[in-house]
Write a protein that holds these residues in place. Structure first.
Motif, PDB file in Angstrom:
ATOM      1  N   ALA A 179       0.833  -1.202   0.000  1.00 50.51           N
ATOM      2  CA  ALA A 179       0.000   0.000   0.000  1.00 50.51           C
ATOM      3  C   ALA A 179       0.869   1.254   0.000  1.00 50.51           C
ATOM      4  O   ALA A 179       0.576   2.237  -0.708  1.00 50.51           O
ATOM      5  N   ASN A 180       1.946   1.261   0.793  1.00 50.58           N
ATOM      6  CA  ASN A 180       2.851   2.416   0.803  1.00 50.58           C
ATOM      7  C   ASN A 180       3.612   2.546  -0.511  1.00 50.58           C
ATOM      8  O   ASN A 180       3.950   3.648  -0.952  1.00 50.58           O
ATOM      9  N   THR A 181       3.900   1.395  -1.130  1.00 54.48           N
ATOM     10  CA  THR A 181       4.502   1.449  -2.468  1.00 54.48           C
ATOM     11  C   THR A 181       3.552   2.126  -3.445  1.00 54.48           C
ATOM     12  O   THR A 181       3.980   2.898  -4.325  1.00 54.48           O
ATOM     13  N   ALA A 182       2.253   1.869  -3.293  1.00 56.80           N
ATOM     14  CA  ALA A 182       1.255   2.502  -4.153  1.00 56.80           C
ATOM     15  C   ALA A 182       1.244   4.015  -3.956  1.00 56.80           C
ATOM     16  O   ALA A 182       0.976   4.765  -4.899  1.00 56.80           O
ATOM     17  N   VAL A 183       1.554   4.497  -2.729  1.00 55.22           N
ATOM     18  CA  VAL A 183       1.619   5.937  -2.492  1.00 55.22           C
ATOM     19  C   VAL A 183       2.750   6.548  -3.312  1.00 55.22           C
ATOM     20  O   VAL A 183       2.585   7.610  -3.936  1.00 55.22           O
ATOM     21  N   PHE A 184       3.911   5.871  -3.347  1.00 58.64           N
ATOM     22  CA  PHE A 184       5.033   6.343  -4.159  1.00 58.64           C
ATOM     23  C   PHE A 184       4.635   6.396  -5.635  1.00 58.64           C
ATOM     24  O   PHE A 184       4.909   7.379  -6.337  1.00 58.64           O
ATOM     25  N   ILE A 185       3.992   5.319  -6.101  1.00 54.36           N
ATOM     26  CA  ILE A 185       3.615   5.263  -7.511  1.00 54.36           C
ATOM     27  C   ILE A 185       2.592   6.347  -7.846  1.00 54.36           C
ATOM     28  O   ILE A 185       2.669   6.994  -8.904  1.00 54.36           O
ATOM     29  N   SER A 186       1.641   6.577  -6.941  1.00 55.36           N
ATOM     30  CA  SER A 186       0.626   7.602  -7.206  1.00 55.36           C
ATOM     31  C   SER A 186       1.247   8.994  -7.289  1.00 55.36           C
ATOM     32  O   SER A 186       0.808   9.840  -8.080  1.00 55.36           O
ATOM     33  N   SER A 187       2.290   9.254  -6.495  1.00 54.33           N
ATOM     34  CA  SER A 187       2.961  10.550  -6.561  1.00 54.33           C
ATOM     35  C   SER A 187       3.612  10.749  -7.925  1.00 54.33           C
ATOM     36  O   SER A 187       3.582  11.851  -8.494  1.00 54.33           O
ATOM     37  N   VAL A 188       4.204   9.670  -8.453  1.00 56.80           N
ATOM     38  CA  VAL A 188       4.815   9.749  -9.782  1.00 56.80           C
ATOM     39  C   VAL A 188       3.771  10.118 -10.828  1.00 56.80           C
ATOM     40  O   VAL A 188       3.995  11.004 -11.663  1.00 56.80           O
ATOM     41  N   PHE A 189       2.625   9.478 -10.773  1.00 61.45           N
ATOM     42  CA  PHE A 189       1.590   9.739 -11.779  1.00 61.45           C
ATOM     43  C   PHE A 189       0.898  11.081 -11.544  1.00 61.45           C
ATOM     44  O   PHE A 189       0.473  11.733 -12.509  1.00 61.45           O
ATOM     45  N   THR A 190       0.765  11.508 -10.274  1.00 60.48           N
ATOM     46  CA  THR A 190       0.129  12.793  -9.992  1.00 60.48           C
ATOM     47  C   THR A 190       0.945  13.954 -10.561  1.00 60.48           C
ATOM     48  O   THR A 190       0.399  14.996 -10.942  1.00 60.48           O
ATOM     49  N   VAL A 191       2.271  13.785 -10.647  1.00 59.99           N
ATOM     50  CA  VAL A 191       3.136  14.804 -11.235  1.00 59.99           C
ATOM     51  C   VAL A 191       3.185  14.659 -12.751  1.00 59.99           C
ATOM     52  O   VAL A 191       3.105  15.651 -13.493  1.00 59.99           O
ATOM     53  N   SER A 192       3.320  13.440 -13.243  1.00 61.80           N
ATOM     54  CA  SER A 192       3.553  13.238 -14.680  1.00 61.80           C
ATOM     55  C   SER A 192       2.282  13.384 -15.515  1.00 61.80           C
ATOM     56  O   SER A 192       2.354  13.804 -16.688  1.00 61.80           O
ATOM     57  N   ILE A 193       1.113  13.064 -14.959  1.00 54.97           N
ATOM     58  CA  ILE A 193      -0.126  13.179 -15.740  1.00 54.97           C
ATOM     59  C   ILE A 193      -0.397  14.625 -16.150  1.00 54.97           C
ATOM     60  O   ILE A 193      -0.658  14.905 -17.336  1.00 54.97           O
ATOM     61  N   PRO A 194      -0.363  15.610 -15.227  1.00 60.08           N
ATOM     62  CA  PRO A 194      -0.522  16.997 -15.690  1.00 60.08           C
ATOM     63  C   PRO A 194       0.536  17.420 -16.706  1.00 60.08           C
ATOM     64  O   PRO A 194       0.235  18.176 -17.643  1.00 60.08           O
ATOM     65  N   LEU A 195       1.776  16.937 -16.524  1.00 59.28           N
ATOM     66  CA  LEU A 195       2.821  17.261 -17.492  1.00 59.28           C
ATOM     67  C   LEU A 195       2.447  16.779 -18.889  1.00 59.28           C
ATOM     68  O   LEU A 195       2.620  17.501 -19.881  1.00 59.28           O
ATOM     69  N   ARG A 196       1.944  15.558 -18.963  1.00 56.67           N
ATOM     70  CA  ARG A 196       1.583  15.007 -20.277  1.00 56.67           C
ATOM     71  C   ARG A 196       0.378  15.730 -20.872  1.00 56.67           C
ATOM     72  O   ARG A 196       0.318  15.981 -22.081  1.00 56.67           O
ATOM     73  N   ILE A 197      -0.608  16.072 -20.025  1.00 54.80           N
ATOM     74  CA  ILE A 197      -1.798  16.773 -20.523  1.00 54.80           C
ATOM     75  C   ILE A 197      -1.414  18.151 -21.040  1.00 54.80           C
ATOM     76  O   ILE A 197      -1.817  18.567 -22.135  1.00 54.80           O
ATOM     77  N   TRP A 198      -0.613  18.880 -20.273  1.00 56.09           N
ATOM     78  CA  TRP A 198      -0.205  20.217 -20.699  1.00 56.09           C
ATOM     79  C   TRP A 198       0.735  20.152 -21.896  1.00 56.09           C
ATOM     80  O   TRP A 198       0.730  21.049 -22.741  1.00 56.09           O
ATOM     81  N   ALA A 199       1.563  19.118 -21.951  1.00 54.77           N
ATOM     82  CA  ALA A 199       2.442  18.956 -23.122  1.00 54.77           C
ATOM     83  C   ALA A 199       1.616  18.760 -24.385  1.00 54.77           C
ATOM     84  O   ALA A 199       1.938  19.308 -25.451  1.00 54.77           O
ATOM     85  N   SER A 200       0.547  17.971 -24.275  1.00 51.90           N
ATOM     86  CA  SER A 200      -0.328  17.761 -25.431  1.00 51.90           C
ATOM     87  C   SER A 200      -0.995  19.069 -25.860  1.00 51.90           C
ATOM     88  O   SER A 200      -1.069  19.379 -27.054  1.00 51.90           O
ATOM     89  N   ALA A 201      -1.461  19.856 -24.871  1.00 53.42           N
ATOM     90  CA  ALA A 201      -2.091  21.147 -25.194  1.00 53.42           C
ATOM     91  C   ALA A 201      -1.075  22.098 -25.821  1.00 53.42           C
ATOM     92  O   ALA A 201      -1.399  22.829 -26.771  1.00 53.42           O
ATOM     93  N   ARG A 202       0.156  22.099 -25.306  1.00 51.99           N
ATOM     94  CA  ARG A 202       1.211  22.933 -25.874  1.00 51.99           C
ATOM     95  C   ARG A 202       1.491  22.533 -27.320  1.00 51.99           C
ATOM     96  O   ARG A 202       1.650  23.383 -28.200  1.00 51.99           O
ATOM     97  N   ASN A 203       1.568  21.236 -27.552  1.00 54.91           N
ATOM     98  CA  ASN A 203       1.867  20.761 -28.907  1.00 54.91           C
ATOM     99  C   ASN A 203       0.776  21.182 -29.892  1.00 54.91           C
ATOM    100  O   ASN A 203       1.067  21.544 -31.038  1.00 54.91           O
ATOM    101  N   GLU A 204      -0.479  21.114 -29.454  1.00 58.04           N
ATOM    102  CA  GLU A 204      -1.574  21.543 -30.327  1.00 58.04           C
ATOM    103  C   GLU A 204      -1.468  23.039 -30.630  1.00 58.04           C
ATOM    104  O   GLU A 204      -1.649  23.462 -31.777  1.00 58.04           O
ATOM    105  N   ARG A 205      -1.176  23.838 -29.597  1.00 62.95           N
ATOM    106  CA  ARG A 205      -1.048  25.274 -29.797  1.00 62.95           C
ATOM    107  C   ARG A 205       0.129  25.588 -30.724  1.00 62.95           C
ATOM    108  O   ARG A 205       0.036  26.436 -31.611  1.00 62.95           O
TER     109      ARG A 205
END
Length: 429
Positions: free
Chosen positions: A195-221
């Motif tokens: 369960a604590n390992t899942a906390v580490f993994i969720s932190s990775v995705f909580t940071v990287s998901i917005p990066l990928r979403i904003w990167a996609s929006a930047r690329n479109e612009r």
């Protein structure tokens, strides 16, 4: 307990993706994301956008005990990665204020340190664009490191980005281990388990998901911006095909008059200088119809000096259309074609007629422009393909209209042998 933690982490990831998607619709935020070299006020604005949402979410967590809402830790790291030290540090301080007021006194130093750590990662990027390539999937970085040795620095940075997020989360875990959960908010369970390992993994995705979403929006612009530049370059190239053609013909006219009629040649040179000044001042693709008509008057005064009374020009212009915006150098190539191909071969010359009017159609008001002559006409075998023949004025005008208006225009050429040619253009008014 562990099942409840997993549900909380999943809700947290969904909230991070939703907030990032909502923010990506903001033109102001996208403009900030598009700039890699930001001024201090722009860094403050970027920090305010991220920290404001994270601070509200932290207050929501404290007041309602809803743990999935708090993303201040990840938001601080994200602000540092995107905006640098100032944005990361300021975001960490602002995000921690609700927690500090709640007695979680380690929040401010931890979040500020994480924001600075994100700024350090940004400085280590081989290229500023590489921060948008950070991914939670380390296997992609390893594969590229082996498969593409020429991009080794970029692949190493992708792995370093993942390691930085894990290092930041380790800092939070160490703060919990040293000082307990009274002074810092975490989602960790007692002991160590999956369960604590899942906390580490969720932190990775909580940071990287917005990066990928904003990167996609930047690329479109950025793609839209590049398409606009491509259209402008294409339009400029088409205009360049028209202007030299016109200027060379005008200079030939001057050359034919300079010995036989110097006074008329002087007048032609004066009109030519007026035309050149107008061309040099032209910086936009569109201009009012009245300016185009003034340009044509100067051009025709040159041609009339050559043809004399054999060339007549009639204007039937609705005064309401004079302020309408039309593509620059739109009508002159058509009039030049009428003179060169329609009237010049006739011994007795002829008349060119220019018309402008409004027409109301079901989907709005249209501006109708027409250039007609009573020359020799166009051969029947050439007429069907006249708009597609490269290198002539009519096809260049048609292509410019396609670039500017897409399918929202109409251009027609009708002709009868021995009776003349008529070119009609309809564009949005």
């Amino acid at each position: 307990m562990e099942q409840q933690l997993i549900i909380t982490l999943m809700i947290k990831l969904a909230a991070a993706a939703s907030i990032a998607s909502i923010l990506s619709r903001s033109s102001r935020l996208l403009n900030l994301l598009l700039r890699e070299d930001r001024t201090i006020p722009e860094q403050l604005q970027l920090s305010a956008a991220i920290s404001g949402i994270c601070a509200v979410a932290s207050s929501f967590r404290i007041s309602l005990s809803y743990k999935a809402a708090d993303m201040s830790f990840e938001g601080s790291l994200l602000a540092g990665i995107i905006g640098g030290y100032i944005s990361g540090l300021l975001t960490g301080v602002i995000c921690s204020l609700p927690a500090m007021l709640h007695g979680e006194y380690l929040s401010m130093p931890l979040y500020a340190a994480v924001g600075v750590l994100g700024g350090l990662l940004r400085d280590l990027a081989p290229d500023s664009e590489d921060i948008w390539r950070i991914t939670p999937f380390v296997d992609l970085g390893m594969y590229r490191l082996i498969r593409y040795p020429e991009q080794r620095r970029r692949s190493v940075f992708m792995i370093a980005g993942l390691m930085t997020i894990l290092l930041a989360e380790s800092m939070r875990y160490m703060a919990l281990w040293l000082f307990g959960d009274k002074y810092i908010f975490t989602l960790y369970q007692p002991g160590w388990g999956w369960a604590n390992t899942a906390v580490f993994i969720s932190s990775v995705f909580t940071v990287s998901i917005p990066l990928r979403i904003w990167a996609s929006a930047r690329n479109e612009r950025m793609l839209e911006a590049k398409e606009r530049l491509l259209v402008q370059a294409r339009l400029s190239a088409l205009s360049a095909q028209i202007n030299p053609h016109f200027l060379f013909n005008t200079l030939n006219t001057v050359g034919s008059l300079i010995r036989t009629d110097p006074e008329r040649a002087r007048l032609v040179v004066y009109k030519l200088s007026s035309i050149l000044r107008r061309l040099l001042r032209k910086t936009e693709s569109l201009g009012p119809l009245r300016e185009e008509l003034a340009f044509i008057d100067d051009y025709l005064s040159i041609e009339m000096a050559r043809f004399g009374e054999k060339l007549k020009f009639v204007k039937e212009v609705d005064e309401r259309t004079l302020d309408c915006q039309i593509p620059t150098m739109l009508l002159q190539p058509l009039i030049e074609n009428s003179i060169k191909h329609g009237l010049a071969p006739k011994l007795d010359g002829g008349t060119i007629r220019l018309e402008s009017r409004f027409e109301r159609v079901p989907n709005g008001l249209r501006l109708v422009l027409a250039v007609a002559d009573d020359g020799i006409g166009i051969p029947d075998d050439r007429l069907p393909s006249i708009l597609d023949q490269p290198g002539i004025g009519v096809s260049n005008v048609n292509e410019r209209l396609q670039v500017l208006f897409g399918t929202n225009y109409r251009m027609m050429v009708t002709s009868q042998a021995g009776q003349g040619t008529r070119t009609t253009i309809e564009i949005p008014a």
